[in-house]
Structures are given as structure tokens and as C-alpha cells.
Design a protein around this motif. Structure first.
Motif, short mmCIF file in Angstrom:
data_model
loop_
_atom_site.label_atom_id
_atom_site.label_comp_id
_atom_site.label_asym_id
_atom_site.label_seq_id
_atom_site.Cartn_x
_atom_site.Cartn_y
_atom_site.Cartn_z
N GLN A 195 37.40 56.17 25.88
CA GLN A 195 36.18 56.30 25.95
C GLN A 195 35.24 55.56 25.40
N GLU A 196 34.28 54.67 26.34
CA GLU A 196 33.26 53.63 25.47
C GLU A 196 31.41 54.57 26.16
N SER A 197 30.62 53.33 25.62
CA SER A 197 29.49 53.97 25.78
C SER A 197 29.03 52.75 26.42
N ASP A 198 27.75 53.03 27.18
CA ASP A 198 27.66 52.31 28.18
C ASP A 198 26.11 51.11 27.46
N LEU A 199 25.68 50.34 26.94
CA LEU A 199 25.08 49.96 26.74
C LEU A 199 23.82 48.67 27.54
N ARG A 200 25.08 48.26 28.74
CA ARG A 200 24.45 47.39 30.16
C ARG A 200 23.89 47.99 30.56
N GLY A 201 24.12 49.80 31.13
CA GLY A 201 23.12 50.37 31.89
C GLY A 201 22.10 50.49 31.35
N ALA A 202 21.46 50.43 30.56
CA ALA A 202 20.35 51.12 29.24
C ALA A 202 19.76 50.04 29.57
N LEU A 203 20.62 48.76 29.03
CA LEU A 203 19.48 47.24 28.84
C LEU A 203 18.92 47.00 30.19
N ARG A 226 34.18 47.14 19.62
CA ARG A 226 33.95 45.71 20.64
C ARG A 226 33.27 45.99 21.45
N LEU A 227 32.62 45.05 22.52
CA LEU A 227 31.73 45.07 22.90
C LEU A 227 32.80 44.11 24.90
N THR A 228 33.09 45.04 24.93
CA THR A 228 33.34 44.37 26.57
C THR A 228 31.99 44.04 27.03
N SER A 229 32.93 42.91 27.77
CA SER A 229 32.31 41.74 28.55
C SER A 229 31.14 42.51 29.28
N ASP A 230 31.53 43.38 29.85
CA ASP A 230 30.77 44.43 31.21
C ASP A 230 29.73 44.88 30.39
N GLY A 231 29.40 44.69 28.87
CA GLY A 231 28.18 45.41 28.19
C GLY A 231 28.93 47.36 27.46
N GLN A 232 30.08 47.30 27.48
CA GLN A 232 30.94 49.07 27.00
C GLN A 232 30.51 48.54 25.68
N VAL A 233 30.74 49.59 24.72
CA VAL A 233 30.99 49.64 22.85
C VAL A 233 32.47 50.61 23.23
N ARG A 234 33.25 50.27 22.37
CA ARG A 234 34.61 50.62 22.36
C ARG A 234 34.78 50.95 20.86
N ASN A 235 35.54 51.55 20.50
CA ASN A 235 35.65 52.02 18.75
C ASN A 235 37.24 51.32 18.43
N CYS A 236 37.78 51.39 19.49
CA CYS A 236 39.09 50.53 19.14
C CYS A 236 39.54 50.40 20.26
N LEU A 237 40.93 49.44 20.51
CA LEU A 237 41.90 49.17 21.21
C LEU A 237 41.90 49.85 21.70
N PHE A 238 42.25 51.00 21.54
CA PHE A 238 43.00 52.29 22.50
C PHE A 238 42.00 53.57 22.58
N ALA A 239 40.62 53.19 22.42
CA ALA A 239 39.78 53.64 22.82
C ALA A 239 39.78 54.50 24.10
#
Ligand code: SAM
Length: 329
Positions: free
Chosen positions: A278-286, A263-276
């Protein structure tokens, strides 16, 4: 490719286009809504398309589903769909929506390259709709469904969540409505994802109960022609077919072992599961100037850490901090 350490490969990307919604379904959010994400935190169209290009071009994503919140509220949605359809290789593009406004927009979305829609419809009764979604919009949803079918966004799938004592007596009517209109009905077990944290296991209408309820009117048989693969729904032929119904037993019969979603949230975070949790920030790096190769590597690392299961049935389960509408259901 987006592989995790349990041998799964993510090829299906769910993208939340906004956390805002024009309904207030009680299993999702409180009547007053939520503290919506500030605009500056949301990916712009250009940022989003760049990440989708990386997903498709470098990471093996073959399907993109736009969701939210309510994705039809995202300004310029047909443009986003058109730019997604122009990516190489072209992904399959679908939309999960509450259907409000779809009657008007379906043609433009189809022309832009949208392949399919899932429309959420939990009840056929206007008063129950108001009780469940806290807005008087049943007629708009029904019009949206018709608009989607007329525009050729087929198969039109209908998603329903049954709530005990609210709409759990409507399973048969909802399925009959879908059969009559040529839509594909899918029932989803209610998951612990509401912003209010009001989910109670005992209140959840289970997949087995839904099956029993439908069996009061229809004969449901295995749909042997259809390979389930990574699809969340167990499919059953209705009265020998060709109509079929899907039941998604996310809680009572989890299908995490064959999950191919990220999943990719509207603020640019990658999520592996609805219930994760933890998220990984792509927007900051971008926004800090990372090139495509760096962003792809961050995304790969994020998915490599995907957990084996959603954990809903574990004793110490905690709901994710972010609500469904921000995650993108
Ligand atoms: N607004 C769009 C819609 O209504 O389809 C897209 C977002 S909505 C979060 C996506 C789907 O998630 C809908 O079918 C909705 O019914 C479902 N959903 C929301 N909260 C849920 C929950 N707690 N358990 C199961 N499904 C849920």
C-alpha cells in the motif's frame, strides 16, 4: 513525529528522484527497461522541496537519502540538494547512486551540501559488469568512486549484490578493492524486488555464505565500538581493523523491528517499506491545495499503519506491484 503502532519512529527518509536508470541490473529490471512514469506524475522540484520541508520541519525527519532509479539522472540535482540543505533543521543528506557521472558531479554535489554517497558496484570485471548491468560502464563507476572520495563525500560506501554463478566469487576481491581505496564495503542479500519477478530463494547468496567466503581470506571479528542501532548492516572488523565490512541480511535476518525508514516515491507516494503493498498519496492532496498541516497529518496517518515486518519469509508473500526503481532502493 512519524510513529507507528509497534513503537518505531521513522526519522530516515528515502526519496526516489526518478524511476529511470542508465543500467539494467538483472536483479532489478529487464533488458528493455520499464514503462517509465510520465513526467507530469513526477513531483516537481518545488513540490518535492515542500514535502521535504514538512518532513524535516514538522515530522522529525533528520536524514534524507536521495535514490531511484538513478538519482544522478534527475535534472538539477545539485539545486535539489542545495535546497534540501537549506531546510531547518538541516537534515543529513546522502545519495545512493550507480556512480555513472559522479566523477563529474561530485564536487558540485558536495558544494551544494551533500554529506555522503553509497555507490553500487557488484563486480571488478568489465565482462561481468556487462553481463550483470547490461551496459559497459565499469570504468565510469570506478571514476565516480574516485571523484566522490576526492570531493570529500566520505565515508564512501560501496554496495554489492552477489548473484550465484555470476559474481559470487568476487566477495574477497571487492572487499580488498575497498580496503585499498579507503571505501566501506557492504554486501546486500538479493531481495525479491526485480520487475521481472525472477527472484528465487535458492539462488540467493545468503549473508552466511558471504561471511564464509570473506573468511577464506580475512579474519572478521565483531565491531564492538560501533552500535548497530537501526543500521541494516551487521559490521565486522577486517583483520582486527580499522577496515570494516557490512553484511545486510535483509532476507535471512530481517531487521524490521528497528526500522526507522520511510520512503517517498518520485510521484509523491509515501511507502513504509520496500515491500509495502500500500502507498499513501501525497501528490494528489498537494496538487488539490492541501496546506502543510494537512499534508503532515496524511503522512503521520500513513506511517501509523506501518506493518511489523517486510513479510518476505511469510508463506503467502507477494512481491510489491511496483519495482525497486520506482520505489527507490
Ligand atoms: N541507481 C542507484 C544505485 O544503483 O545505487 C540507486 C537505486 S538502486 C535500486 C539502490 C540499491 O538497490 C543498489 O545498491 C542496488 O544494487 C540495490 N538493489 C536493486 N535491486 C535489488 C535487489 N533485488 N536486491 C537487493 N538489492 C537490490
Amino acid at each position: 513525529m512519524l510513529a507507528d503502532s509497534y513503537g518505531r519512529v521513522a526519522t530516515d527518509l528515502r526519496v526516489s528522484l526518478t524511476d529511470r536508470c542508465n543500467l539494467r541490473c538483472s536483479y532489478c529490471m529487464p533488458p528493455e527497461g520499464l514503462d517509465w512514469l510520465p513526467g507530469a506524475e513526477q513531483l516537481t522540484d518545488d513540490e518535492l522541496i515542500r514535502l521535504l520541508g514538512i518532513a524535516v520541519g514538522r515530522l522529525g525527519i533528520t536524514e534524507i537519502r536521495f535514490t531511484g532509479g538513478e538519482p544522478l539522472l534527475r535534472r538539477g540535482l545539485p539545486g535539489i540538494v542545495a535546497r534540501t540543505a537549506a531546510l531547518v533543521p538541516r537534515p543529513e543528506i546522502s545519495l545512493t547512486t550507480n556512480g555513472i557521472g559522479l566523477g563529474r558531479l561530485a564536487g558540485a554535489l558536495r558544494e551544494a551540501g551533500l554529506d555522503r554517497v553509497n555507490v553500487s558496484l557488484d563486480t571488478l570485471d568489465a565482462a561481468t559488469f556487462v553481463r550483470l548491468a547490461r551496459r559497459d560502464r565499469l570504468a565510469d563507476v570506478i571514476a565516480g568512486l574516485a571523484g566522490a572520495a576526492a570531493a570529500g563525500l566520505v565515508p564512501v560506501k560501496v554496495n554489492a549484490v552477489l548473484m550465484r554463478g555470476v559474481n559470487d566469487h568476487e566477495a574477497v576481491d571487492l572487499l580488498q578493492f575497498c580496503i585499498d581505496h579507503g571505501y566501506q564495503m557492504r554486501f546486500i542479500e538479493q531481495m525479491p524486488l526485480d520487475a521481472q519477478h525472477g527472484w528465487r530463494r535458492a539462488d540467493m547468496v545468503t549473508a552466511d555464505e558471504i561471511f564464509q567466503s570473506l573468511s577464506g581470506k580475512f579474519t572478521l571479528g565483531p565491531d564492538t565500538a560501533h552500535q548497530r542501532g537501526s543500521a541494516p548492516a551487521e559490521r565486522f572488523l577486517v583483520d582486527g581493523g580499522p577496515a570494516a565490512v557490512g553484511i545486510i541480511a535483509s532476507v535471512t535476518r530481517p531487521f524490521c523491528g528497528s526500522c526507522d525508514r520511510v520512503r517517498l516515491t518520485s510521484d509523491g507516494q509515501v511507502r513504509n517499506c520496500l515491500f509495502a503493498r500500500q502507498e499513501s498519496d501525497l501528490r494528489g492532496a498537494l496538487r488539490a491545495g492541501a496546506d502543510d498541516a494537512e499534508l503532515a497529518e496524511r503522512w503521520r496517518r500513513a506511517v501509523a499503519g506501518k506493518l511489523p515486518g517486510h513479510g518476505i519469509n511469510d508463506p503467502g508473500f507477494l512481491q510489491p506491484a511496483r519495482p525497486m526503481s520506482a520505489i527507490g532502493g
